[in-house]
Design a protein around this motif. Structure first.
Motif, short mmCIF file in Angstrom:
data_model
loop_
_atom_site.label_atom_id
_atom_site.label_comp_id
_atom_site.label_asym_id
_atom_site.label_seq_id
_atom_site.Cartn_x
_atom_site.Cartn_y
_atom_site.Cartn_z
N LYS A 1 1.01 -1.22 0.12
CA LYS A 1 0.18 -0.05 0.12
C LYS A 1 0.88 1.41 -0.19
O LYS A 1 0.65 2.11 -0.79
CB LYS A 1 -0.82 0.02 1.26
N ILE A 2 1.75 1.19 0.85
CA ILE A 2 2.99 2.30 0.76
C ILE A 2 3.53 2.54 -0.52
O ILE A 2 3.81 3.84 -1.02
CB ILE A 2 3.84 2.20 1.83
N TYR A 3 3.98 1.32 -1.16
CA TYR A 3 4.60 1.61 -2.53
C TYR A 3 3.58 2.32 -3.44
O TYR A 3 4.13 3.06 -4.06
CB TYR A 3 4.89 0.12 -2.92
N HIS B 1 8.76 4.62 -9.75
CA HIS B 1 9.20 3.41 -10.16
C HIS B 1 8.33 2.42 -10.97
O HIS B 1 8.56 1.54 -11.10
CB HIS B 1 9.79 2.76 -8.74
N GLY B 2 7.19 3.15 -11.05
CA GLY B 2 6.21 2.20 -11.72
C GLY B 2 5.19 1.18 -10.95
O GLY B 2 5.58 0.94 -9.99
N ASP B 3 4.14 1.03 -11.46
CA ASP B 3 3.19 0.24 -10.75
C ASP B 3 3.63 -1.21 -10.52
O ASP B 3 3.34 -1.90 -9.32
CB ASP B 3 1.96 0.25 -11.36
N GLU C 1 8.87 -1.39 -12.65
CA GLU C 1 9.43 -1.51 -13.86
C GLU C 1 10.54 -0.06 -13.98
O GLU C 1 11.31 -0.11 -15.03
CB GLU C 1 8.58 -1.55 -14.85
N GLY C 2 10.16 0.89 -13.43
CA GLY C 2 11.06 2.09 -13.41
C GLY C 2 10.47 2.91 -14.43
O GLY C 2 9.75 2.69 -15.26
N ILE C 3 11.38 4.01 -14.88
CA ILE C 3 11.03 4.80 -16.05
C ILE C 3 12.18 5.07 -16.82
O ILE C 3 13.37 5.46 -16.23
CB ILE C 3 10.32 6.13 -15.47
N LYS C 4 12.08 5.12 -18.38
CA LYS C 4 13.15 5.59 -19.28
C LYS C 4 12.62 6.64 -19.81
O LYS C 4 11.18 6.89 -20.32
CB LYS C 4 13.34 4.32 -20.14
N ASP C 5 13.72 7.62 -20.60
CA ASP C 5 13.24 8.63 -21.30
C ASP C 5 13.20 8.37 -22.74
O ASP C 5 13.09 6.81 -23.12
CB ASP C 5 14.37 9.75 -21.11
N SER C 6 12.69 9.13 -23.77
CA SER C 6 12.57 8.85 -24.97
C SER C 6 13.74 8.19 -25.79
O SER C 6 13.33 7.49 -26.95
CB SER C 6 11.93 9.99 -25.87
N LEU D 1 12.74 -1.47 -9.63
CA LEU D 1 13.06 -2.05 -8.25
C LEU D 1 12.78 -3.51 -8.15
O LEU D 1 13.14 -4.17 -7.19
CB LEU D 1 12.02 -1.52 -6.91
N TRP D 2 12.08 -4.03 -9.45
CA TRP D 2 12.11 -5.51 -9.37
C TRP D 2 11.92 -5.97 -10.92
O TRP D 2 11.83 -5.12 -11.59
CB TRP D 2 11.08 -6.17 -8.52
#
Length: 315
Positions: free
Chosen positions: A206-208, A216-218, A221-226, A235-236
């Motif tokens: 829930k905190i995440y 860091h994504g639902d 998966e993190g985020i990358k730029d174009s 994170l996993w």
């Protein structure tokens, strides 16, 4: 080049114990003996938490002054130091054959390794070699960096004499600002959390989603730029750090999260120190994301050969 402040540090450093926590006191005493005026006390931007922000650090950390990157141009090996700085910032893009994860060194070493409690590099040059419990033997800085490549980067080690390794070492040496080899700048690499607390991964999820998923994504998966470069690391999953990384351990990850995340909560400095979460919240969310699926670490059976493994080890 050394300025007057650096010379003051050297005088103080010669009179201090290797791991003294009273570097500033020693400096004041040494300056008084020389008949010089005493430095003004450090004013912290976050006194409530006892933290030192980047703005504070640019003024003074004890008697060590955090250098501006523009001063690299004054160094005889400036090109090498700048290359090392780039490698630490853009590790995945510049060293794709050695980095298996979608991570850069500075994904975990905040603000180019300059922030107290954010795994800074400031003491790295002087901290090694030393015996490390996980390795069960003496480890030098080259070995420590290669350990990160194999664990946090889920990749392959660099050749010790490669231009890339030497450049990263040069950056860390420059960041030490000629601190005497037997000294340690008066900062903490990491904060502490209450390890007697029992993690609750359900609450952690829930905190995440409330505090971490935006960056860091639902699904971690993190985020990358174009261009495909990393903005926020995963994170996993297959592109994250493996189970052999320190960040895969609940309490180590919780300490990092508590004092560095979420980012951007203050108006000054390069990074927002955390303290949004309590110890329990940080431990709960760390338990959640560290125990999500991630790559294995083939050499894990060789860890902690001489001491019991920590209770939060993933294997």
């Amino acid at each position: 080049m050394q300025n007057h402040t650096h010379n003051v540090f050297n005088v103080a450093g010669m009179a201090s114990h290797r791991f003294s926590r009273a570097v500033l006191t020693a400096a004041v005493a040494a300056i008084s003996m020389l008949g010089c005026s005493q430095p003004e006390p450090i004013k912290q931007n976050a006194p409530e938490y006892g933290l030192v922000t980047t703005d504070d650090a640019n003024e003074d950390i004890g008697t060590y002054v955090l250098p501006q990157d523009t001063s690299i141009a004054d160094e005889p090996n400036a090109e090498q130091i700048i290359y090392g700085k780039r490698l630490l910032n853009e590790t995945k893009r510049l060293l794709p054959d050695n980095v298996g994860a979608s991570m850069n060194c500075n994904s975990c070493h905040i603000a180019q390794g300059k922030i107290p409690l954010g795994d800074p590099y400031i003491n790295s040059h002087n901290f090694y070699p030393r015996v490390m419990p996980r390795a069960g033997k003496e480890v030098d800085l080259t070995m420590r960096i290669n350990g990160c490549f194999q664990r946090s980067m889920n990749g392959k080690p660099l050749k010790p004499e490669s231009d890339e390794m030497l450049a990263m070492l040069a950056y860390m040496k420059w960041l030490s600002q000629n601190t005497p080899k037997n000294q340690k700048v008066n900062i903490d690499n990491a904060g502490k959390v209450d390890e007697s607390l029992i993690p609750d991964p359900v609450q952690g999820e829930k905190i995440y989603h409330a505090q971490c998923a935006t960056c860091h994504g639902d699904n971690g998966e993190g985020i990358k730029d174009s261009r495909g470069d990393i903005v926020f690391p995963p994170l996993w999953g297959d592109e994250s750090f493996n189970i052999g990384a320190g960040m895969a351990r609940t309490y180590k990850a919780a300490a990092f999260v508590k004092y560095n995340m979420p980012m951007g909560i203050q108006t000054k400095g390069l990074w927002g120190h955390g303290n949004v979460l309590s110890d329990q919240d940080a431990i709960d969310v760390a338990e959640f994301f560290t125990h999500q699926p991630r790559p294995d670490f083939a050499k894990k059976d060789g860890d902690w050969p001489t001491v019991p493994k920590p209770k939060d080890a993933r294997y």
